[in-house]
Design a protein around this motif. Structure first.
Motif, mmCIF file in Angstrom:
data_model
loop_
_atom_site.group_PDB
_atom_site.id
_atom_site.type_symbol
_atom_site.label_atom_id
_atom_site.label_comp_id
_atom_site.label_asym_id
_atom_site.label_seq_id
_atom_site.Cartn_x
_atom_site.Cartn_y
_atom_site.Cartn_z
ATOM 1 N N ILE A 48 0.104 -10.415 0.825
ATOM 2 C CA ILE A 48 -0.540 -9.145 1.148
ATOM 3 C C ILE A 48 -0.538 -8.359 -0.159
ATOM 4 C CG2 ILE A 48 -0.022 -9.065 3.628
ATOM 5 C CD1 ILE A 48 2.519 -7.569 2.989
ATOM 6 N N SER A 63 -4.116 -11.678 3.408
ATOM 7 C CA SER A 63 -4.809 -10.793 4.346
ATOM 8 C C SER A 63 -4.452 -9.362 4.040
ATOM 9 C CB SER A 63 -4.503 -11.160 5.798
ATOM 10 O OG SER A 63 -5.415 -10.464 6.636
ATOM 11 N N VAL A 64 -4.741 -8.482 4.983
ATOM 12 C CA VAL A 64 -4.597 -7.052 4.731
ATOM 13 C C VAL A 64 -3.119 -6.639 4.716
ATOM 14 C CG1 VAL A 64 -6.886 -6.479 5.524
ATOM 15 C CG2 VAL A 64 -5.041 -6.614 7.189
ATOM 16 N N SER A 67 -0.660 -6.548 7.747
ATOM 17 C CA SER A 67 -0.746 -7.630 8.723
ATOM 18 C C SER A 67 0.162 -8.824 8.463
ATOM 19 C CB SER A 67 -2.187 -8.143 8.740
ATOM 20 O OG SER A 67 -2.411 -8.871 7.545
ATOM 21 N N HIS C 84 -10.527 -3.322 9.707
ATOM 22 C CA HIS C 84 -10.108 -3.685 8.349
ATOM 23 C C HIS C 84 -10.075 -5.212 8.118
ATOM 24 C CE1 HIS C 84 -6.791 -3.200 5.033
ATOM 25 N NE2 HIS C 84 -7.909 -3.664 4.555
ATOM 26 N N PRO C 85 -9.325 -5.966 8.930
ATOM 27 C CA PRO C 85 -9.301 -7.415 8.653
ATOM 28 C C PRO C 85 -10.613 -8.135 8.940
ATOM 29 C CG PRO C 85 -8.002 -6.921 10.610
ATOM 30 C CD PRO C 85 -8.367 -5.602 9.992
ATOM 31 N N GLN C 88 -12.020 -9.332 5.774
ATOM 32 C CA GLN C 88 -11.407 -10.523 5.179
ATOM 33 C C GLN C 88 -11.884 -11.782 5.879
ATOM 34 O OE1 GLN C 88 -9.700 -7.771 5.153
ATOM 35 N NE2 GLN C 88 -9.169 -7.739 3.000
#
Ligand SMILES: Cc1ncc(C[n+]2csc(CCOP(=O)(O)OP(=O)(O)O)c2C)c(N)n1
Ligand code: SF4
Ligand code: SF4
Ligand code: SF4
Ligand SMILES: [Mg+2]
Lengths: 297, 272, 382
Positions: A48, A63-64, A67, C84-85, C88
């Motif tokens: 992250i 990923s973000v 998360s 948000h994800p 991605q």
């Protein structure tokens, strides 16, 4: 519990791809190197956002920021679904991604006892964005969002006891360790590799830039943290069984750790006594826990 | 309009130098723009900053690709051919270097002036931070900004004693900078290297990050593995039961020097 | 069968391997159906009960990356929370399939603002009309998303309550036929330690041209139209049902002087209105806009050549801009030599009921514009 190893038992094979882009003397870069040495090649490394530490020769998934726990969960469940449970699922996150923004999803993954590794390089602030305070920043430390002003001087809140918080989830394994004690660090990964379920390792990783000391002293700083009792090394199994891994006859005074770091330069004697008292109190609890073999809050 | 590129490394204050230069120019009645390198700065990693100075308001947002002047804050970077990359024909290179400009091996149809800014900084500021010291040399060689304006900008940035020390430094460099001379070499003498800048991921060679270099005295080495174990960059390899440093990976952090129990790793200032 | 059951059934038929979701009305019952299916051994999948939508999204994102077929679903606030994800997932070109059971951004009732708020996330988007189409679209989505020419995530939306909880007959394909038609999913490139390419170790990045990723992503979505058309056709051959050309579907457009365009469940109501208009001798047809992203620009250029006016009924509004589909249609017809008028109708927002009568009036108004022009083109709130 982890089994002590000596220096000669540390694997020689390097899995980092160097030189990396961390600062000179970065504790987290060393943490990554040691961790992935012990983890070995059969793993997917999850990222992250955080400082660059060290790149390792693993397939990588990112990923973000918020998360971490969900990402590790998804990979683990995916591997289960395709029949590849041999692959280790490892998250290597910052303290921000663990204590703060990522806490919710990690707590949920811990509650579900996903078969994953959560490894935190704790440098006690958001370093990638330039040293802002986090839930891991110790009391009174100066960061760019807890500046030393004329009215308020440094962070006014204590550091979260993250290991105990996760232990309270009843996870199979959680331990603290430090880049100053590589044998301890690697022994704990070795043990964790034998455990199925949620495994967590919180690694003290001094940051010369944010903590403001000379980069050559990173290991010295890590050791002082441990030797003063500010960063105790312990492990907790199933949220209950407890062992203190480093027990000197006497702790060094906290000033030995605080003084060389300019982030603590403004501390008053009163501030220092408070930290000393906090540390002594916690140390007493830890010794007692060790005696009982059971974690006490 | 003139465009300026400043080379330094994380922690040396290249960005501050660019702002001071822009600020002082503005005080002189010019318009200016100070642009930091985009991305995150890592301590020790080479980086660049840019400045534009003009008589009218600067509107463009490009980076400065063909500078008129290049300033190099770091003595080690002052040996790299790549600092002259993109420099206009007849452009000026101001180097922090002990060498007289005639001895500098950076080639091109360019002019060079040198100043030993590290020495000045050590003597005036007691630290090898050259970002302000070099500004006096700039003012002298380029003709502006005026020293009065630079002084004002410095006082604003560093109030009190620190400011006065920095002002002493700019005056020394104003006096001590060499005259501007045509570069001696027209063809590159040193190969143009990729000056490793920061960012994320794997870099090729970080030799340019080092201000000090660790050197192991193998005669005294006991083979304890401490240096190998604690080097964050795996710059120390273990070969035939002895440590060996791979210098292209060594950032010169000094951890190995600090951790060697028999103190057999010397930490030598890189000669410039 | 209710819409949510139709979706859950499709998930089972697709042999999804990892699913994750967090309860939110009106999607909630999907999570329950899936939990039941897993608990009863009808579906051999990991169903991950997470603590929130953002995590549900990241769980399937990660699982898709290692090579599991995945499903996620949500509504309104959950859709916004997982924004948000989503970036991605699409940036990594992962063929995740998501069901959005529409719930608008103002209140509990349906409109399309939840999924429309994700327009910039790089996902493909379908809006379906009825429960059968939900099931069929779910299956088609896997085939399109996993196609090597596409490799992008797809969200298909259907109106909450109106479909999610409304029961109607749904034909369920045979598992064997689905297995024949939909091959197992494989991740590309593999990130398993023994399969990963050496140059991908460490996740190193190429910083040479940061804009290239955007261009490739955009072009991949635009080019997916061919695959959508193809999959719609092959689905039709295999299961006997298809939806127009897969992108748009026309209804009674032969000889039409004007057409209405509708999305989602409003299309059904619009069909009834068209029948009445036709009965009354008014030459108005209907176009269902099924695939919103990639936008079927070419389809509207063809339609625009044939009619004098297009009346777009948007169940969404980009506040300050207007209806999202209306804007796109106007954009599409701009290149025509002779352009039809395009009228904007916003309807069904916040779940406001849209009646056959309402659409009948829209039809008349659009026809009037086609015949004589001179109709105000300012937005009409139905
Ligand atoms: C959602 C989101 N918020 C903020 C950021 C900006 N950000 C990137 S890294 C970072 C701090 C990371 O801190 P930590 O987890 O402690 O890792 P470190 O940088 O100290 O290694 C922040 C705030 C982000 N990338 N994403
Ligand atoms: S800021 Fe600190 S943690 Fe980040 S790379 Fe530099 S030394 Fe490491
Ligand atoms: S100075 Fe630092 S980087 Fe260089 S070899 Fe020693 S520990 Fe490694
Ligand atoms: S730390 Fe010193 S003694 Fe130990 S191996 Fe390295 S050089 Fe030799
Ligand atoms: Mg941190």
């Amino acid at each position: 519990m982890s089994e002590r190893i000596n220096r000669l038992q540390i694997p020689m094979e390097e899995l980092t791809i160097t030189p990396g882009s961390a600062c000179q003397g970065c504790g987290a870069a060393l943490a990554a190197r040691l961790v992935f040495k012990a983890i070995g090649p059969n793993a997917i490394r999850h990222r992250i956002p955080c400082c660059p530490d060290s790149t390792t020769a693993h397939p990588s998934a990112n990923s973000v920021f918020e998360s971490g726990g969900a990402m590790l969960t998804g990979t683990w469940r995916g591997l289960k679904a395709i029949g590849r449970t041999d692959v280790q699922v490892v998250g290597f996150f910052g303290d921000g991604g663990t204590y703060d923004i990522g806490f919710q999803s990690l707590s949920a993954a811990a509650e579900r006892n996903e078969n994953i590794w959560v490894i935190t390089k704790d440098n006690e602030a958001y370093m990638n964005t330039g040293n802002q305070r986090s839930g891991a920043t110790p009391i009174f430390a100066r960061t760019s969002t807890t500046p030393v002003g004329s009215v308020i001087k440094g962070k006014q809140m204590r550091k979260k006891k993250i290991a105990k918080i996760f232990a309270a989830h009843g996870i199979p394994y959680i331990a603290t360790t430090s880049v100053g004690y590589p044998e301890d660090l690697i022994a704990k990964i070795n043990y964790g590799k034998t455990v199925e379920g949620f495994k967590m390792l919180i690694i003290q990783s001094p940051c010369p830039v944010g903590w403001r000391y000379d980069g050559s002293k990173t290991i010295a700083m890590a050791r002082l943290g441990v030797q003063t009792g500010i960063w105790p090394l312990f492990e907790i199994i199933d949220g209950e069984k407890f062992k203190l891994n480093y027990k000197p006859r006497e702790l060094k005074p906290v000033t030995e750790y605080l003084k060389p770091q300019a982030r603590f330069r403004h501390l008053t004697d009163e501030n220092i006594s408070l930290i000393q008292e906090d540390t002594a109190k916690e140390w007493e609890t830890l010794l007692k826990s060790d005696e009982l073999g059971r974690v006490l809050l | 309009m003139i465009g300026i590129r400043i080379h330094g490394r994380g922690g040396q204050g290249a960005v501050t130098a660019s702002r001071l230069l822009a600020d002082a120019s503005f005080r002189d009645g010019k318009f200016s723009q100070a642009i930091p390198m985009y991305g995150t700065e890592r301590r020790g990693a080479p980086l660049v900053a840019y400045v534009r100075i003009d008589d009218v308001r600067v509107r463009e947002r490009e980076l400065v690709h063909e500078p008129d002047v290049v300033i190099v804050l770091d003595p080690l970077l002052s040996k790299e051919q790549s600092v002259a990359s993109g420099l206009k024909k007849g452009g000026l290179l101001i180097l922090n270097s002990k060498l007289p400009p005639e001895k500098v091996e950076i080639a091109g149809d360019i002019k060079i002036a040198t100043v030993d800014a590290t020495k000045i900084a050590l003597e005036t500021l007691k630290r090898p931070i050259t970002n302000t010291a070099i500004l006096g040399a700039f003012s002298k060689s380029v003709g502006y900004p005026t020293m009065e304006s630079i002084e004002k900008s410095i006082r604003k940035q560093f109030p009190g004693r620190v400011g006065e020390m920095n002002i002493a430094a700019i005056h020394r460099s104003y006096e001590e900078v060499t005259p501007v001379v045509q570069a001696t070499h027209t063809e590159p003498v040193v190969e143009e290297s990729d000056i490793a800048v920061g960012g994320y991921g794997v870099l090729k060679d970080v030799s340019s990050w080092r201000v000090f270099t660790p050197i192991i005295d193998l005669d005294k080495c006991t083979g304890c593995r401490s240096c190998w174990l604690f080097c964050p960059e795996t710059a120390i390899q273990w070969k035939d039961d002895r440590p060996e440093i791979e210098y292209h990976k060594c950032k010169g952090c000094g951890i190995c020097v600090e951790e060697c129990p028999v103190k057999c790793i010397a930490f030598e200032r890189v000669v410039v | 069968m209710v819409g949510n059951k139709a979706t859950a059934t499709a998930v089972k038929l697709a042999r999804v391997q990892v699913a994750s979701a967090f309860p939110v009305t009106p999607q909630t019952t999907i999570t329950e159906y899936l939990s039941d299916m897993v608990a009863n051994g009808e579906l051999d999948a990991e169903f991950v009960n997470v603590e929130g939508e953002l995590s549900s999204h990241v769980v399937v994102q990660a699982a898709s990356r290692v090579g599991a077929r995945t499903f996620v679903c949500t509504s309104g606030p959950g859709q916004l929370y997982m924004h948000h994800p989503m970036h991605q997932t699409s940036d990594n070109r992962l063929p995740v399939v998501m069901a959005t059971v529409h719930r608008g951004n103002k209140g509990m009732m349906p409109d399309h603002t939840d999924l429309m708020s994700q327009l910039w996330t790089g996902w493909m988007q379908f809006y379906v009309e009825h429960n059968q189409e939900a099931l069929d679209t779910c299956l088609m989505s896997y085939k399109i998303a996993e196609d090597e020419r596409v490799r992008l995530p797809i969200a298909f939306g259907y109106d909450g309550y109106v479909l999610s909880y409304t029961a109607e007959p749904v034909e369920i394909p045979d598992q064997k036929d689905v297995d024949d038609w939909l091959p197992p999913y494989k991740a590309m490139p593999s990130i398993l330690p023994d399969e990963v390419l050496p140059e991908n170790l460490g996740g190193r990045w190429d910083r040479s041209d940061p804009q290239k990723r955007w261009q490739e992503h955009h072009e991949a979505i635009v080019n997916a139209k061919d695959v959508i058309v193809e999959v719609n056709e092959s689905y039709g051959k295999k299961f006997g049902r298809s939806y127009g050309n897969g992108l748009t579907e026309e209804y009674r457009t032969e000889g039409a002087e004007a057409v209405l365009v509708a999305m989602g469940s409003l299309t059904g109501t619009a069909r009834a209105a068209i029948d009445r208009l036709r009965d009354d001798g008014l030459n108005v047809g209907l176009v269902k806009l099924r695939c919103f992203l990639p936008f079927p620009k070419e389809d509207f250029q063809e339609i625009g050549k044939k009619v004098g006016a297009i009346g777009m009924i948007d169940r969404n509004v980009c506040l300050g801009h207007g209806g999202a589909a209306y804007t796109q249609i106007r954009n599409a017809i701009y290149d025509l030599e002779e352009r039809p008028s395009v009228l904007e109708f916003i309807a069904g927002m916040g779940g406001k009921e849209v009646r056959v009568d309402d659409i009948y009036k829209i039809g008349k108004k659009t026809l009037k514009a086609a015949k004589s022009g001179g109709v105000s083109t300012s937005t009409e709130w139905v």
